[in-house]
Design a protein around this motif. Structure first.
Motif: not given
Ligand code: TXA
Ligand code: MG
Length: 326
Positions: A32, A55, A64, A114, A118, A140, A178, A192, A220
């Motif tokens: 991605t 951030r 990941h 949560t 991926r 990212s 993703s 998304r 979020p």
């Protein structure tokens, strides 16, 4: 900081895994966009991700993993729908939001109950995950609110002085982040849009899935002006885009036009778009990085029509234009 070639050598990947094990940050390619990775079990390393990106700390990170059989190390419960999506699309550009397993650091979840997980498909990401042997949290690899990197050069330009190592795996094939599906509370919700399209999800789920926040309340960590170049992005209907760009250029702005056909106006920079939506998705961020390099004031763009990955392109352009509601 060091870089490997487009296909990283084994020693380079082993070195990157050691950097992660020692609490360092490694930027690595996925199919991605490039991720800024840290050990997902190391709160100190995770905090460094937030500080180098700028951030906010309550924005959760995606973990990941190398393969779906590692899922239970991160998620406490795997609903049947999640299992089916994982079987269909992993490894690949799909993130599943699931109830978190005990012990997942708060730095990963933003304090939520949560966790996003991926399995990336890119061979360099896979090699890194296998050598590291545990989950890698990776947003990212861009500064907060800016355009995601699709080439190692974008990472080096934005974060080269603060990451410990950049693995160069060439240009990201998909070029948009993703697809994110929230399966944490019974009803699957699309948070998304991405290359795993709504139709693909619906085919596997056997039911319809709606975009949880059609340019509305962001997931979020997805503030509306995410994915933005330094230039102001102005959206215009396709038929009016060229005239809009010309008018803004005549007003003295440095204007780029993201379009399939070259601009007729001599003072407008053409930011070429490919003909197919898949290729448009793959090159969209490259074009926005070029707009930054050209120090453009304004980028004029039009939303692609249709479903599929066009929905993801439209989502990113709307956010880049700062038009997503908060
Ligand atoms: O393609 C991708 O997903 C890339 C590559 C590197 O894997 N990563 C990426 O990460 O786009 P990032 O941090 O830029 O975006 C992840 C988004 C967050 O903004 C947040 O909205 C969502 O994932 N997210 C992560 N964990 C979540 C959770 N527990 N609940 C809801 N949303 C979550
Ligand atoms: Mg991001």
């Amino acid at each position: 900081m060091s870089r490997g070639g487009p296909t990283c050598s084994r020693p380079e990947v082993e070195r990157a895994a050691r950097v992660l094990a020692n609490g360092g940050l490694v930027a690595f390619p996925t199919e991605t966009v490039y991720g800024l990775g840290a050990s997902a079990r190391d709160p100190g390393a995770l905090r460094r991700i937030f500080s180098v990106k700028g951030r906010p700390p309550d924005h959760p990170l995606i973990v990941h993993i190398a393969a779906s059989h590692h899922l239970l190390a991160w998620a406490s419960y795997i609903p049947d729908a999640a299992r089916r999506l994982a079987d269909a699309f992993w490894p690949g550009p799909l993130t599943l939001i699931l109830p978190k397993a005990p012990g997942v650091p708060d730095e990963v979840t933003g304090g939520a109950s949560t966790v996003g997980v991926r399995v990336p498909a890119h061979p360099v990401a896979q090699a890194l995950l296998r050598h590291f042997g545990d989950g890698i949290a990776a947003p990212s690899a861009n500064r907060y609110g800016r355009v995601s990197p699709t080439r190692a050069r974008h990472v080096a330009d934005a974060l080269g002085d603060v990451v410990d190592l950049i693995l160069d795996g060439g240009t990201c094939e998909i070029g948009l982040e993703s697809t994110i599906v929230d399966l944490s509370d019974g009803t699957p919700r699309l948070l998304r849009p991405g290359a795993i399209t709504r139709a693909m999800l619906e085919h596997v789920l056997g039911s319809s899935i709606s975009l949880a926040n059609p340019h509305g309340t962001p997931a979020p960590g997805q503030k509306p002006s995410h994915y933005a170049p330094k230039a102001r992005v102005v959206l215009a209907a396709a038929e009016q885009a060229e005239a809009t760009a010309a008018r803004l250029a005549a007003e003295g702005c440095r204007v780029g036009h993201l379009a399939v056909a070259p601009s007729h106006h001599p003072a407008v920079w053409w930011l070429p778009l490919s003909l197919t939506v898949d290729k448009q998705a793959a090159s969209l961020y490259q074009r926005l990085h070029e707009a930054d390099a050209l120090q453009l004031d304004i980028v004029v763009a039009s939303l692609p029509r249709g479903h599929g990955i066009a929905e993801a392109i439209a989502d990113r352009l709307i956010r880049a234009a700062g038009l997503g509601e908060s």
